[in-house]
Write a protein that holds these residues in place. Structure first.
Motif, mmCIF file in Angstrom:
data_model
loop_
_atom_site.group_PDB
_atom_site.id
_atom_site.type_symbol
_atom_site.label_atom_id
_atom_site.label_comp_id
_atom_site.label_asym_id
_atom_site.label_seq_id
_atom_site.Cartn_x
_atom_site.Cartn_y
_atom_site.Cartn_z
ATOM 1 N N TRP B 196 3.003 -3.525 4.873
ATOM 2 C CA TRP B 196 1.859 -2.674 5.252
ATOM 3 C C TRP B 196 1.054 -2.289 4.011
ATOM 4 O O TRP B 196 -0.181 -2.301 4.026
ATOM 5 C CB TRP B 196 2.369 -1.413 5.986
ATOM 6 C CG TRP B 196 1.294 -0.424 6.280
ATOM 7 C CD1 TRP B 196 0.299 -0.552 7.213
ATOM 8 C CD2 TRP B 196 1.089 0.853 5.651
ATOM 9 N NE1 TRP B 196 -0.507 0.572 7.190
ATOM 10 C CE2 TRP B 196 -0.049 1.435 6.250
ATOM 11 C CE3 TRP B 196 1.758 1.548 4.647
ATOM 12 C CZ2 TRP B 196 -0.526 2.695 5.873
ATOM 13 C CZ3 TRP B 196 1.289 2.800 4.274
ATOM 14 C CH2 TRP B 196 0.158 3.374 4.885
ATOM 15 N N LYS B 204 -6.085 1.418 7.897
ATOM 16 C CA LYS B 204 -4.792 0.959 8.402
ATOM 17 C C LYS B 204 -3.883 2.157 8.554
ATOM 18 O O LYS B 204 -3.992 3.143 7.830
ATOM 19 C CB LYS B 204 -4.174 -0.080 7.452
ATOM 20 C CG LYS B 204 -3.908 0.422 6.034
ATOM 21 C CD LYS B 204 -3.355 -0.692 5.136
ATOM 22 C CE LYS B 204 -3.111 -0.185 3.718
ATOM 23 N NZ LYS B 204 -2.554 -1.222 2.825
ATOM 24 N N ARG B 205 -3.007 2.073 9.536
ATOM 25 C CA ARG B 205 -2.008 3.132 9.715
ATOM 26 C C ARG B 205 -0.668 2.472 9.999
ATOM 27 O O ARG B 205 -0.593 1.404 10.612
ATOM 28 C CB ARG B 205 -2.372 4.123 10.829
ATOM 29 C CG ARG B 205 -2.243 3.680 12.256
ATOM 30 C CD ARG B 205 -3.486 3.000 12.820
ATOM 31 N NE ARG B 205 -4.673 3.799 12.761
ATOM 32 C CZ ARG B 205 -5.838 3.365 12.232
ATOM 33 N NH1 ARG B 205 -5.950 2.117 11.772
ATOM 34 N NH2 ARG B 205 -6.889 4.137 12.214
ATOM 35 N N LEU B 206 0.388 3.143 9.522
ATOM 36 C CA LEU B 206 1.749 2.714 9.800
ATOM 37 C C LEU B 206 2.324 3.702 10.811
ATOM 38 O O LEU B 206 2.219 4.917 10.609
ATOM 39 C CB LEU B 206 2.552 2.726 8.495
ATOM 40 C CG LEU B 206 4.020 2.318 8.553
ATOM 41 C CD1 LEU B 206 4.401 1.603 7.258
ATOM 42 C CD2 LEU B 206 4.935 3.515 8.745
ATOM 43 N N VAL B 207 2.886 3.193 11.895
ATOM 44 C CA VAL B 207 3.485 4.056 12.912
ATOM 45 C C VAL B 207 4.958 3.677 13.028
ATOM 46 O O VAL B 207 5.286 2.560 13.446
ATOM 47 C CB VAL B 207 2.779 3.921 14.271
ATOM 48 C CG1 VAL B 207 3.427 4.821 15.309
ATOM 49 C CG2 VAL B 207 1.284 4.248 14.144
ATOM 50 N N ALA B 208 5.828 4.607 12.618
ATOM 51 C CA ALA B 208 7.265 4.336 12.607
ATOM 52 C C ALA B 208 7.972 5.172 13.665
ATOM 53 O O ALA B 208 7.621 6.332 13.885
ATOM 54 C CB ALA B 208 7.836 4.653 11.228
#
Lengths: 240, 240
Positions: B196, B204-208
């Motif tokens: 990422w 951009k986004r990181l979704v965990a």
């Protein structure tokens, strides 16, 4: 949208707050508690903007109180943000656990008072607070099981109340959306991720964006409002 | 919802696909390309469910093609998923770059063909593909600037095509939502986060979420559909 100024009395403490509701209609309705950030206040733009989004977009009431050494808790002329931040940092460093306990008490008394209003009532309750709104808010969410969903973040397993935060985190059990700014120089993403990992919630997500502490993108506000609305819906129906 | 089987011919390759559209209406309309996961196919439940969500919820068309050694690219009786996975792993290890190039070509030819249909047309295009759908999909998104938003994830800077993925990542420039399963034992979250970080997208986004590789929660599917809908809206109006 209707905006009301209120004070909650708790012993010798006066807790200054603002309440936002739809213009008409009785409770019960969902209520979101808004914990503002360091150097801000219950009146700061992003707090009022989130209240407006919740009230107008979802029919959810919202309330904010001033943090320690912030807003109407201060006397005298308005102080520059850097001074307020420095005073908060000092209080956090010298008396962080007592400050946290006092704010948890203030928020719980505020919640009691608001739920006695006919247009609020005993509906679902949520928390929205990042940065200082998590330093104070995470212990509030851990302490009060009336809170059924929470937006937290921009904070990590660090700082003067690190031990308190670490102790409270497993007691956060409600669904959580945790915001991280990947280039945050105030609270590094490593300690933020570590805090998210400690949360006791089975249903939790971490949402990270590039950028510094203050660079939360606009869609993060809409997405967090929708997250709360989905979890606090009176009829169990998620919003589209 | 209308479902159509199609084949795209590209030299000596036959690319077997499925197209889902609203029952009626002309293009242009947004189109999302769905890259399925390892051992799945263009017909697997979660692919069809995502197509249904996009078509019914947002009026967005969706299409899927079978991956290498998957689905209708195979001859003979249906193979057990573990065998298909093992064959893919072998192909990835022995001929990963050529496999990637071939799939990029297949997807781009598919996109050409679909955009020539009157009920698709030259509308905005998105990508949805995690795990094998990112191994193949990230190079597709990097190669084709018709793709204006992408959901990627459940994959990291690792594996036989690691160098190719690292080279392509900065060429991904569109808005990206990147999914990470924090307890993923197939692709560890550390390598996923590293991937990422390499993406060239400013937005951009990181979704965990907690959980293993296959444990993506239901709301991740709805949130990713909404993300694509917001970025691919014909009229620029985000969905509520």
């Amino acid at each position: 949208m209707r905006q009301r100024r209120f004070d909650v009395r708790r012993g010798d403490r006066r807790v200054p707050g603002l309440l936002w509701t739809p213009a008409a209609g009785d409770g019960p309705r969902p209520l979101v508690l808004l914990g503002h950030g360091g150097s801000g206040s219950k009146r700061q733009d992003c707090v009022v903007a989130m209240a407006r989004r919740l009230v107008r977009g979802y029919g959810i009431a919202a309330a904010a109180i001033d943090g320690p050494v912030h807003g109407a808790r201060r006397s005298g002329p308005p102080a520059p943000p850097a001074l307020v931040l420095a005073e908060f940092a000092q209080l956090w460093a010298n008396d962080g656990d007592a400050m946290t306990d006092a704010m948890v008490g203030d928020w719980r008394a505020t919640l009691d008072a608001l739920r006695s209003l006919p247009d609020i009532g005993s509906g679902p309750v949520g928390w929205w607070g990042v940065s200082m709104g998590t330093i104070i808010g995470l212990p509030v969410v851990a302490a009060d099981d009336r809170i059924g969903a929470a937006v937290l973040g921009l904070m990590g397993l660090t700082g003067p109340t690190r031990a308190r935060i670490a102790r409270d985190s497993p007691n956060v059990r409600c669904p959580v959306l945790f915001l991280v700014q990947w280039d945050d120089r105030t609270f590094h993403h490593d300690v933020a991720v570590a805090l998210w990992e400690c949360l006791g919630s089975r249903d939790k997500r971490l949402v990270a964006h590039p950028g510094e502490h203050g660079d939360l993108p606009a869609d993060a506000f809409e997405n967090t409002a929708r997250f709360l609305a989905r979890h606090l819906a009176l009829d169990g129906e998620p919003p589209r």
